[in-house]
Design a protein around this motif. Sequence first.
Motif, mmCIF file in Angstrom:
data_model
loop_
_atom_site.group_PDB
_atom_site.id
_atom_site.type_symbol
_atom_site.label_atom_id
_atom_site.label_comp_id
_atom_site.label_asym_id
_atom_site.label_seq_id
_atom_site.Cartn_x
_atom_site.Cartn_y
_atom_site.Cartn_z
ATOM 1 N N ARG A 57 0.670 -1.641 0.113
ATOM 2 C CA ARG A 57 -0.309 -0.018 0.139
ATOM 3 C C ARG A 57 0.516 1.351 0.297
ATOM 4 N N THR A 71 -2.310 12.629 4.608
ATOM 5 C CA THR A 71 -3.035 11.388 4.254
ATOM 6 C C THR A 71 -4.432 11.394 3.110
ATOM 7 N N PHE A 72 -4.447 11.859 1.780
ATOM 8 C CA PHE A 72 -5.500 11.728 1.122
ATOM 9 C C PHE A 72 -6.120 10.788 0.228
ATOM 10 N N MET A 73 -5.443 10.018 0.407
ATOM 11 C CA MET A 73 -5.542 8.849 -0.406
ATOM 12 C C MET A 73 -5.101 7.402 -0.069
ATOM 13 N N THR A 74 -5.120 6.345 -0.471
ATOM 14 C CA THR A 74 -4.118 5.159 -0.012
ATOM 15 C C THR A 74 -4.553 4.196 -1.380
ATOM 16 N N LEU A 75 -2.840 4.225 -1.773
ATOM 17 C CA LEU A 75 -3.307 2.830 -2.602
ATOM 18 C C LEU A 75 -3.161 1.407 -3.189
ATOM 19 N N GLY A 76 -3.528 0.905 -3.678
ATOM 20 C CA GLY A 76 -2.787 -1.103 -2.741
ATOM 21 C C GLY A 76 -2.966 -1.360 -4.806
ATOM 22 N N ASP A 79 -3.832 -0.667 -8.147
ATOM 23 C CA ASP A 79 -3.844 0.813 -8.730
ATOM 24 C C ASP A 79 -2.730 1.266 -10.168
ATOM 25 N N GLU A 136 -11.904 9.571 -12.847
ATOM 26 C CA GLU A 136 -12.272 8.393 -11.400
ATOM 27 C C GLU A 136 -11.161 9.100 -10.654
ATOM 28 N N ARG A 137 -10.480 9.326 -9.948
ATOM 29 C CA ARG A 137 -9.969 9.817 -9.181
ATOM 30 C C ARG A 137 -10.407 11.861 -8.246
ATOM 31 N N ALA A 140 -13.554 10.830 -7.317
ATOM 32 C CA ALA A 140 -13.961 10.176 -5.479
ATOM 33 C C ALA A 140 -12.847 11.324 -4.733
ATOM 34 N N GLN A 144 -15.495 12.478 -1.870
ATOM 35 C CA GLN A 144 -14.577 12.055 -0.277
ATOM 36 C C GLN A 144 -14.421 13.658 0.450
ATOM 37 N N ASP B 183 -12.811 8.459 4.815
ATOM 38 C CA ASP B 183 -12.256 9.450 3.770
ATOM 39 C C ASP B 183 -11.418 10.093 4.587
ATOM 40 N N ASP B 192 -6.550 1.957 5.097
ATOM 41 C CA ASP B 192 -6.979 2.708 3.724
ATOM 42 C C ASP B 192 -7.345 4.396 3.939
ATOM 43 N N VAL B 193 -7.609 5.382 2.953
ATOM 44 C CA VAL B 193 -8.006 6.300 2.917
ATOM 45 C C VAL B 193 -8.160 6.889 1.930
ATOM 46 N N GLY B 194 -10.123 7.157 1.392
ATOM 47 C CA GLY B 194 -10.190 7.497 0.258
ATOM 48 C C GLY B 194 -12.660 7.243 0.218
ATOM 49 N N VAL B 195 -12.658 6.932 -0.847
ATOM 50 C CA VAL B 195 -13.923 7.026 -0.200
ATOM 51 C C VAL B 195 -14.041 5.428 -1.024
ATOM 52 N N THR B 197 -16.044 3.349 -3.194
ATOM 53 C CA THR B 197 -15.997 3.203 -4.722
ATOM 54 C C THR B 197 -14.915 2.710 -5.291
ATOM 55 N N ARG B 202 -11.312 -1.623 -7.482
ATOM 56 C CA ARG B 202 -10.234 -2.739 -7.091
ATOM 57 C C ARG B 202 -10.614 -4.049 -7.580
#
Lengths: 160, 284
Positions: A57, A71-76, A79, A136-137, A140, A144, B183, B192-195, B197, B202
Motif C-alpha cells: 500500500r 494522507t488524502f488517499m491510499t493506493l494498493g 492501482d 475516477e480520482r 473520488a 470525499q 474519508d 486505507d484513506v479514500g472513498v 467506490t 479494485r
Amino acid sequence: MRELLEILQGQSFFDGLTEAQLKLVAAFAALRSFEAGRYLFREHEPADAFYLIRSGRVSLESLLPGRQPGTFMTLGGGDMLGWSWLIPPYRWHYDARALEPVHTAHFDAAALRERMDHDPVLGYALHKRFTMLIVERLQAARLQHLDIYASGEGDVGLGG
Amino acid sequence: MSALAAELQGHEPMAPEPWRILAVRREVADGEVFTWTLEPLSGRAATARPGQFNMLYLFGVGEVAISVSAIEDDGAVVHTIRAVGSVTRAMQGLRTGEVVGVRGPFGTAWPVADAKGRDLVLAAGGIGLAPLRPVVHAVLARRQDFGRVLLCYGARSPRDLIFRDELDEWQVRRELDLRVTVDRGTADWKGDVGVVTQLIDRGGFDGRNALAMVCGPEVMMRFSALSLHRRGVAPERTFVSMERSMRCALGFCGHCQIGPHFVCRDGPVFPYPVMEPAFRVNEL
C-alpha cells in the motif's frame, strides 16, 4: 521483459492495447520495490515515472506546515500511480510513501512521453487510459470532499 | 408485514408490542451510534429477514423506522441507531431493562438466496453497514453456497467505524474479503484513506456473475452502482436500500413515497434500476 509483459497483460488498465503496443510499453518498464517508509516520489521533484502497484500500500500525502503530513488517499495492489509526467511542468504535486513493502512496475515516463509524441496512436491510447484514471480520482476526491456521512437533520430514514 | 407478525399483533399492525432492551452497546466513542438487543415481553415475535426494519416507539416521544442489524438465534432482534433527531436522541438515554414499543418487521429483504452460486459484493457507507450486517451473518453461516464475498466499508473517519470488534474478527477470516476505508484519516490510522467506490474499483470479483447489495447515503449508492457497473455487475443484480421518512410502515400514509413506490412497503430494498431515476431528482 517477458515477465513485465505478462504483468501488463493481467492489468485491466492496459486492456485493449495491441500486443505490439504492450511490448513497447513493457520495454519502458522495470520491476522496483520499496521498503516500508520509503518514498516513491516527493512533492516538487521531476515527475519522470509512473507506477503500477503490484502489491503493498502507498500513501499519497501533502505537506501541511506545522502539522503531520496529511494522507488524502491510499493506493494498493492493481492501482496505477502517477500522472504528473503527462502535464507540464512535469513535477510531482504530492508525496507518495510506502506504508508497507511495496512491489511495483516502474515506467520510465520521460522516455515513454517522447515515444508517444512520435507515435500518436500509442499516445492517444495511453492518454485515454490516464484520462479515465484522472476522472475516477477526481470523482473520488469530490465525493470525499462532500462529507456524505455527516449527520443529517431529524429522524428521517432507517437510522441504521 | 408478515402474516405471523399480523397474527401476533391481533391484526393491529399500528399497535406497538412491548419489547425489553436486553443490552446497550456504544458503537462510537461519543455514543452517537448505539446498538440495542431487544426481546419481546410476550416471548413471541415474527422473525425478521436481513434488510427489513422495525418501527421502534419510545412511549410519549415518538416512533422511528430502524433497520435490523442482527437477528439472534433465540429470537432477539438487534438494532443499531444513530442519534440524530428528537426520538433517537431520547432513545440514546435508555438503559438495559427499559421497555420500548416495536412494530414489524416490515419491508422487503436483501435477496440473499439469489446470490447463491455467485460472487457477492456488499458496499456499505457509514451506518449503512448496519442493514447489511445480517447479510454477512447469513452468508458466513452458509459460506459454501457463495463465491467470493467482498465487503467494502467506508466511513467518515476511523472514529466513525461501527462494529469494530466484529470488523477485526472478519478481517482475519479468509471467508470474507473485508476492505475498509475512511474519508479522512488520523495520525494513528493505519488503514486505507479514500472513498468506498475505490474499493469496488479494485475489483477482485467476477462482475458478470456477481450480485451486489449497497447501503449508505444516496450519493454513495449512486457512485457505487456506477463503479459496480464498470466492473461488469448487471444493474438488475445491484440492490440498494432506500431511506425515507417512514410513518405508518404499511404503505398508507405516503410519507415515504418515491414516485409510484412506497419505501416502507415496496422497499426499503429495491433493484437499482427501479430507484435509479429517483437518484437523479433533487429533493425527491
